[in-house]
Design a protein around this motif. Sequence first.
Motif, PDB file in Angstrom:
ATOM      1  N   ASP A 145      43.981  35.548  48.743  1.00  0.00           N
ATOM      2  CA  ASP A 145      45.048  34.942  49.546  1.00  0.00           C
ATOM      3  C   ASP A 145      45.338  35.741  50.814  1.00  0.00           C
ATOM      4  O   ASP A 145      45.803  35.187  51.816  1.00  0.00           O
ATOM      5  CB  ASP A 145      46.328  34.818  48.722  1.00  0.00           C
ATOM      6  N   CYS A 146      45.051  37.050  50.758  1.00  0.00           N
ATOM      7  CA  CYS A 146      45.273  37.921  51.917  1.00  0.00           C
ATOM      8  C   CYS A 146      44.081  37.924  52.881  1.00  0.00           C
ATOM      9  O   CYS A 146      44.025  38.733  53.816  1.00  0.00           O
ATOM     10  CB  CYS A 146      45.582  39.339  51.454  1.00  0.00           C
ATOM     11  N   GLY A 147      43.106  37.046  52.633  1.00  0.00           N
ATOM     12  CA  GLY A 147      41.975  36.920  53.546  1.00  0.00           C
ATOM     13  C   GLY A 147      40.877  37.947  53.353  1.00  0.00           C
ATOM     14  O   GLY A 147      40.130  38.232  54.293  1.00  0.00           O
ATOM     15  N   GLU A 148      40.746  38.493  52.134  1.00  0.00           N
ATOM     16  CA  GLU A 148      39.770  39.558  51.892  1.00  0.00           C
ATOM     17  C   GLU A 148      38.474  39.055  51.258  1.00  0.00           C
ATOM     18  O   GLU A 148      37.677  39.849  50.750  1.00  0.00           O
ATOM     19  CB  GLU A 148      40.399  40.669  51.048  1.00  0.00           C
ATOM     20  N   ALA A 149      38.231  37.766  51.310  1.00  0.00           N
ATOM     21  CA  ALA A 149      36.971  37.225  50.780  1.00  0.00           C
ATOM     22  C   ALA A 149      35.776  37.833  51.506  1.00  0.00           C
ATOM     23  O   ALA A 149      35.833  38.112  52.708  1.00  0.00           O
ATOM     24  CB  ALA A 149      36.949  35.705  50.932  1.00  0.00           C
ATOM     25  N   SER A 150      34.710  38.092  50.739  1.00  0.00           N
ATOM     26  CA  SER A 150      33.429  38.593  51.284  1.00  0.00           C
ATOM     27  C   SER A 150      33.590  39.907  52.052  1.00  0.00           C
ATOM     28  O   SER A 150      32.843  40.163  52.997  1.00  0.00           O
ATOM     29  CB  SER A 150      32.776  37.539  52.193  1.00  0.00           C
ATOM     30  N   SER A 151      34.546  40.741  51.658  1.00  0.00           N
ATOM     31  CA  SER A 151      34.787  41.992  52.384  1.00  0.00           C
ATOM     32  C   SER A 151      34.571  43.243  51.540  1.00  0.00           C
ATOM     33  O   SER A 151      34.718  44.359  52.032  1.00  0.00           O
ATOM     34  CB  SER A 151      36.216  42.010  52.942  1.00  0.00           C
ATOM     35  N   TYR A 152      34.204  43.068  50.267  1.00  0.00           N
ATOM     36  CA  TYR A 152      33.984  44.220  49.388  1.00  0.00           C
ATOM     37  C   TYR A 152      32.484  44.416  49.155  1.00  0.00           C
ATOM     38  O   TYR A 152      31.697  43.473  49.211  1.00  0.00           O
ATOM     39  CB  TYR A 152      34.723  44.035  48.062  1.00  0.00           C
ATOM     40  N   ASP A 153      32.130  45.651  48.869  1.00  0.00           N
ATOM     41  CA  ASP A 153      30.718  46.007  48.679  1.00  0.00           C
ATOM     42  C   ASP A 153      30.294  46.025  47.219  1.00  0.00           C
ATOM     43  O   ASP A 153      29.114  45.825  46.905  1.00  0.00           O
ATOM     44  CB  ASP A 153      30.455  47.407  49.253  1.00  0.00           C
ATOM     45  N   PHE A 154      31.259  46.267  46.328  1.00  0.00           N
ATOM     46  CA  PHE A 154      30.910  46.568  44.937  1.00  0.00           C
ATOM     47  C   PHE A 154      32.091  46.216  44.038  1.00  0.00           C
ATOM     48  O   PHE A 154      33.246  46.443  44.401  1.00  0.00           O
ATOM     49  CB  PHE A 154      30.589  48.062  44.814  1.00  0.00           C
ATOM     50  N   ALA A 155      31.786  45.652  42.867  1.00  0.00           N
ATOM     51  CA  ALA A 155      32.822  45.390  41.861  1.00  0.00           C
ATOM     52  C   ALA A 155      32.279  45.725  40.479  1.00  0.00           C
ATOM     53  O   ALA A 155      31.109  45.443  40.172  1.00  0.00           O
ATOM     54  CB  ALA A 155      33.275  43.931  41.913  1.00  0.00           C
ATOM     55  N   PHE A 156      33.137  46.304  39.650  1.00  0.00           N
ATOM     56  CA  PHE A 156      32.787  46.597  38.257  1.00  0.00           C
ATOM     57  C   PHE A 156      33.810  45.909  37.371  1.00  0.00           C
ATOM     58  O   PHE A 156      35.018  46.061  37.567  1.00  0.00           O
ATOM     59  CB  PHE A 156      32.791  48.105  37.998  1.00  0.00           C
ATOM     60  N   VAL A 157      33.327  45.143  36.391  1.00  0.00           N
ATOM     61  CA  VAL A 157      34.196  44.360  35.513  1.00  0.00           C
ATOM     62  C   VAL A 157      34.039  44.837  34.074  1.00  0.00           C
ATOM     63  O   VAL A 157      32.947  44.800  33.508  1.00  0.00           O
ATOM     64  CB  VAL A 157      33.876  42.853  35.603  1.00  0.00           C
ATOM     65  N   ASP A 158      35.165  45.282  33.493  1.00  0.00           N
ATOM     66  CA  ASP A 158      35.197  45.731  32.095  1.00  0.00           C
ATOM     67  C   ASP A 158      36.583  45.398  31.548  1.00  0.00           C
ATOM     68  O   ASP A 158      37.389  46.278  31.268  1.00  0.00           O
ATOM     69  CB  ASP A 158      34.915  47.234  32.015  1.00  0.00           C
ATOM     70  N   ALA A 159      36.852  44.099  31.419  1.00  0.00           N
ATOM     71  CA  ALA A 159      38.195  43.644  31.056  1.00  0.00           C
ATOM     72  C   ALA A 159      38.103  42.628  29.917  1.00  0.00           C
ATOM     73  O   ALA A 159      37.112  42.593  29.198  1.00  0.00           O
ATOM     74  CB  ALA A 159      38.884  43.060  32.290  1.00  0.00           C
ATOM     75  N   ASP A 160      39.134  41.816  29.763  1.00  0.00           N
ATOM     76  CA  ASP A 160      39.237  40.848  28.677  1.00  0.00           C
ATOM     77  C   ASP A 160      37.985  39.974  28.608  1.00  0.00           C
ATOM     78  O   ASP A 160      37.697  39.203  29.530  1.00  0.00           O
ATOM     79  CB  ASP A 160      40.480  39.986  28.898  1.00  0.00           C
ATOM     80  N   LYS A 161      37.252  40.091  27.509  1.00  0.00           N
ATOM     81  CA  LYS A 161      35.964  39.385  27.389  1.00  0.00           C
ATOM     82  C   LYS A 161      36.145  37.864  27.366  1.00  0.00           C
ATOM     83  O   LYS A 161      35.229  37.123  27.740  1.00  0.00           O
ATOM     84  CB  LYS A 161      35.218  39.837  26.125  1.00  0.00           C
ATOM     85  N   ARG A 162      37.324  37.416  26.938  1.00  0.00           N
ATOM     86  CA  ARG A 162      37.575  35.970  26.890  1.00  0.00           C
ATOM     87  C   ARG A 162      37.679  35.362  28.286  1.00  0.00           C
ATOM     88  O   ARG A 162      37.594  34.146  28.441  1.00  0.00           O
ATOM     89  CB  ARG A 162      38.862  35.703  26.105  1.00  0.00           C
ATOM     90  N   MET A 163      37.829  36.218  29.300  1.00  0.00           N
ATOM     91  CA  MET A 163      37.981  35.738  30.680  1.00  0.00           C
ATOM     92  C   MET A 163      36.790  36.121  31.551  1.00  0.00           C
ATOM     93  O   MET A 163      36.898  36.161  32.768  1.00  0.00           O
ATOM     94  CB  MET A 163      39.271  36.311  31.277  1.00  0.00           C
ATOM     95  N   TYR A 164      35.640  36.404  30.922  1.00  0.00           N
ATOM     96  CA  TYR A 164      34.522  36.947  31.699  1.00  0.00           C
ATOM     97  C   TYR A 164      34.013  36.013  32.793  1.00  0.00           C
ATOM     98  O   TYR A 164      33.619  36.472  33.862  1.00  0.00           O
ATOM     99  CB  TYR A 164      33.382  37.367  30.766  1.00  0.00           C
ATOM    100  N   GLU A 165      34.002  34.730  32.541  1.00  0.00           N
ATOM    101  CA  GLU A 165      33.511  33.822  33.591  1.00  0.00           C
ATOM    102  C   GLU A 165      34.424  33.868  34.809  1.00  0.00           C
ATOM    103  O   GLU A 165      33.948  33.931  35.952  1.00  0.00           O
ATOM    104  CB  GLU A 165      33.388  32.396  33.038  1.00  0.00           C
ATOM    105  N   GLU A 166      35.736  33.877  34.584  1.00  0.00           N
ATOM    106  CA  GLU A 166      36.673  33.961  35.702  1.00  0.00           C
ATOM    107  C   GLU A 166      36.597  35.328  36.368  1.00  0.00           C
ATOM    108  O   GLU A 166      36.659  35.429  37.605  1.00  0.00           O
ATOM    109  CB  GLU A 166      38.104  33.708  35.224  1.00  0.00           C
TER     110      GLU A 166
END
Length: 238
Positions: A145-166
């Motif tokens: 919402d703050c206009g930061e789409a396509s502005s990050y280089d790297f993401a690591f996801v290790d959170a609620d497995k039930r929400m992995y697709e989101e």
Amino acid sequence: MLGHTATDIRAVEEARRGRKQLGMTPLLYDYLLANVREHPVLRELREETASMRGSQMQVSPAQAQLLAMLVQIQGAQRCIEVGVFTGYSSLAVALALPESGRLVACERDERCLEVAKKYYQRAGVAHKIDVKHALAADSLRSLLDCGEASSYDFAFVDADKRMYEEYFELPLKLVRVGGLIVMDNILWYGRVADPLVDDQKTISIRNFNKKVLEDKHVDISMVPIGDGMTICRKLVDT
């Protein structure tokens, strides 16, 4: 095969069939750990976390070393972590970032964040880390919402497995073309391969694995390190 154990022989035979994957025995794991470069503050954090409830959620030192190297290879400046726990992986990433780098760290458990923030300060990287104490999906949507789409280089996801697709789709919008998204626990202690296991978390990870395999927006590599990681490289804007 003189001088080789039955385990050695089986491993060689499996490799000849194209199934080249070592079983991680305790002895072999100790050898691996002895050959990981682990920052002293990371070691202290790992040892404190080992006495806490849910300590199995912490990534391994080998995983953290891989994450740090991926950040360095990318020349990353802007990173996201979805699911901080006590901060081992986020600390490894922050240590790999340049002084000008920024890591958005999303975690809803305040008790875990207090541990993480203590070690961020101890390692001298707190100024690189923007902690978001909220449901990660809300924090990620706020970034969009703050206009930061396509502005990050790297993401690591290790959170609620039930929400992995989101938790894959939201970082995919935030990461630039050529950026990386790393998803943890994609082998889920082997449960994903057992047809008799049908709990909600296992089904969610199976569904994610199938979906990302067919997703033409990313290149992927499923890596059997720790509990399994899938490294995704964004090819096109979504």
